[in-house]
Design a protein around this motif. Structure first.
Motif, short mmCIF file in Angstrom:
data_model
loop_
_atom_site.label_atom_id
_atom_site.label_comp_id
_atom_site.label_asym_id
_atom_site.label_seq_id
_atom_site.Cartn_x
_atom_site.Cartn_y
_atom_site.Cartn_z
N GLY A 1 0.82 -1.20 0.00
CA GLY A 1 0.00 0.00 0.00
C GLY A 1 0.85 1.25 0.00
O GLY A 1 2.09 1.20 0.07
N LEU A 2 0.18 2.38 -0.04
CA LEU A 2 0.88 3.66 -0.08
C LEU A 2 1.73 3.86 1.16
O LEU A 2 2.84 4.40 1.09
CB LEU A 2 -0.14 4.80 -0.23
CG LEU A 2 0.43 6.22 -0.29
CD1 LEU A 2 1.36 6.37 -1.48
CD2 LEU A 2 -0.70 7.25 -0.33
N GLY A 3 1.22 3.42 2.32
CA GLY A 3 1.97 3.60 3.56
C GLY A 3 3.31 2.92 3.53
O GLY A 3 4.33 3.49 3.96
N ASP A 4 3.35 1.69 3.04
CA ASP A 4 4.61 0.95 2.95
C ASP A 4 5.57 1.66 2.00
O ASP A 4 6.76 1.82 2.28
CB ASP A 4 4.36 -0.48 2.45
CG ASP A 4 3.73 -1.36 3.51
OD1 ASP A 4 3.80 -1.02 4.70
OD2 ASP A 4 3.18 -2.41 3.14
N ARG A 5 5.06 2.07 0.85
CA ARG A 5 5.94 2.70 -0.14
C ARG A 5 6.48 4.03 0.37
O ARG A 5 7.66 4.36 0.15
CB ARG A 5 5.18 2.89 -1.46
CG ARG A 5 4.74 1.57 -2.10
CD ARG A 5 4.37 1.74 -3.56
NE ARG A 5 3.27 2.68 -3.74
CZ ARG A 5 1.98 2.35 -3.72
NH1 ARG A 5 1.63 1.09 -3.49
NH2 ARG A 5 1.05 3.25 -3.92
N LEU A 6 5.65 4.79 1.06
CA LEU A 6 6.10 6.07 1.60
C LEU A 6 7.13 5.87 2.71
O LEU A 6 8.08 6.66 2.84
CB LEU A 6 4.92 6.87 2.14
CG LEU A 6 3.99 7.48 1.08
CD1 LEU A 6 2.81 8.18 1.75
CD2 LEU A 6 4.76 8.48 0.20
N ALA A 7 6.96 4.81 3.51
CA ALA A 7 7.92 4.54 4.57
C ALA A 7 9.30 4.23 3.99
O ALA A 7 10.33 4.70 4.49
CB ALA A 7 7.43 3.38 5.43
N VAL A 8 9.32 3.45 2.90
CA VAL A 8 10.60 3.15 2.24
C VAL A 8 11.19 4.43 1.63
O VAL A 8 12.38 4.69 1.76
CB VAL A 8 10.40 2.07 1.16
CG1 VAL A 8 11.66 1.93 0.29
CG2 VAL A 8 10.06 0.74 1.80
N ALA A 9 10.34 5.22 0.98
CA ALA A 9 10.83 6.44 0.34
C ALA A 9 11.40 7.40 1.38
O ALA A 9 12.46 8.01 1.17
CB ALA A 9 9.70 7.10 -0.43
N ARG A 10 10.72 7.55 2.49
CA ARG A 10 11.19 8.46 3.54
C ARG A 10 12.55 8.01 4.07
O ARG A 10 13.48 8.82 4.20
CB ARG A 10 10.18 8.52 4.68
CG ARG A 10 10.56 9.44 5.83
CD ARG A 10 9.46 9.47 6.89
NE ARG A 10 9.77 10.40 7.96
CZ ARG A 10 10.53 10.11 9.01
NH1 ARG A 10 11.04 8.89 9.13
NH2 ARG A 10 10.77 11.02 9.94
N ALA A 11 12.68 6.71 4.36
CA ALA A 11 13.95 6.21 4.87
C ALA A 11 15.05 6.33 3.81
O ALA A 11 16.20 6.67 4.13
CB ALA A 11 13.79 4.75 5.30
#
Length: 270
Positions: free
Chosen positions: A254-264
């Motif tokens: 989902g978007l949450g997982d992808r955003l977490a990776v992008a942020r890190a």
């Protein structure tokens, strides 16, 4: 866009979207070799899945060892969509042949008759397989010394999350990679889990809780150029948190997982 990807990048994206997503944060000049490593890891992972017997799985693993040996010896590449770019990456000195061979060796545990006997045996398997991938990726991206040991631990945790979230899918293939000692605590055997995967939910939740505690304590701290090798830990933490709570991990990110990776990946902090 999919049509802008190289063939090996498209292969990595199709077969290992989690690691593909993380690889996008690697330096551009190392990205194709990292996609190749992802594809090679996928081929090792499917050796047992695609084989009718453990012996055939071992033969598939040996085929890949021989392909690596061909590249090291300067022989022509084998005709295979992954073997050819792997040969090129080895020839260019981008991938470490010993690390690739160790990854293949670790996969032999999946071909053992009777399953994985204990939690320590599972930990050793994960250090060599998913952990070995993280080490190979780290070396490709410039990590060395203690950073590689931390990446191996992070990779092993990602591998654990993968096994735990894949219990139903593995059962559909007639396989169970949960350790026999943990199953025995619930008076279960692999055959029962294969027949009814939901029986393993308490085992999965307990192992996920232990893995989550380990994942939260890990801070790989690779060099900035090697952040992509550590990013799977971000997804592992999120997956283990879901599994420890008795929830399934969605099949698609989902978007949450992808955003977490992008942020890190952008901040450089795992």
């Amino acid at each position: 866009m999919p049509d802008a990807l190289s063939p090996i990048a498209a292969f990595a994206r199709a077969h290992d979207p989690d690691r593909f997503l993380c690889a996008l944060f690697a330096p551009a000049e190392r990205r194709e070799a990292l996609f190749t490593l992802i594809a090679y890891n996928h081929e090792l992972a499917r050796a047992r899945e695609a084989a009718r017997t453990p012996l055939l799985a071992l033969m598939r693993l040996q085929w890949w060892r021989d392909a690596i040996g061909d590249a090291v010896a300067g022989k022509p590449p084998r005709r295979h969509e992954v073997a050819a770019p792997l040969h090129a990456a080895l020839g260019a000195g981008l991938l470490d042949p010993d690390a690739l061979l160790a990854m293949a060796d670790a996969r032999e545990a999946e071909a053992e008759e009777g399953g994985i006997p204990s939690e320590p045996a599972l930990a050793a398997y994960l250090r060599g397989s998913a952990g070995g991938f993280a080490v190979a990726a780290g070396r490709l991206l410039g990590a060395e010394g203690p950073a590689l040991a931390r990446l191996q631990a992070a990779g092993a945790v990602f591998g654990l999350a993968g096994i735990l979230r894949s219990v139903p899918a593995l059962a559909g293939q007639g396989r169970c990679l949960l350790p026999l000692d943990r199953l025995a605590e619930r008076e279960l055997v692999p055959e029962a889990v294969i027949a009814e995967p939901d029986l393993a939910t308490p085992v999965v939740a307990a192992m996920a809780a232990s893995g989550l505690a380990e994942a939260r304590a890990l801070h790989p701290r690779p060099p900035r150029t090697a952040i992509a090798a550590a990013l799977p830990l971000v997804l592992a933490r999120r997956d283990l948190r879901r599994l420890a709570a008795g929830r399934a991990v969605p099949a698609a990110r989902g978007l949450g997982d992808r955003l977490a990776v992008a942020r890190a990946g952008l901040l450089g902090w795992i």
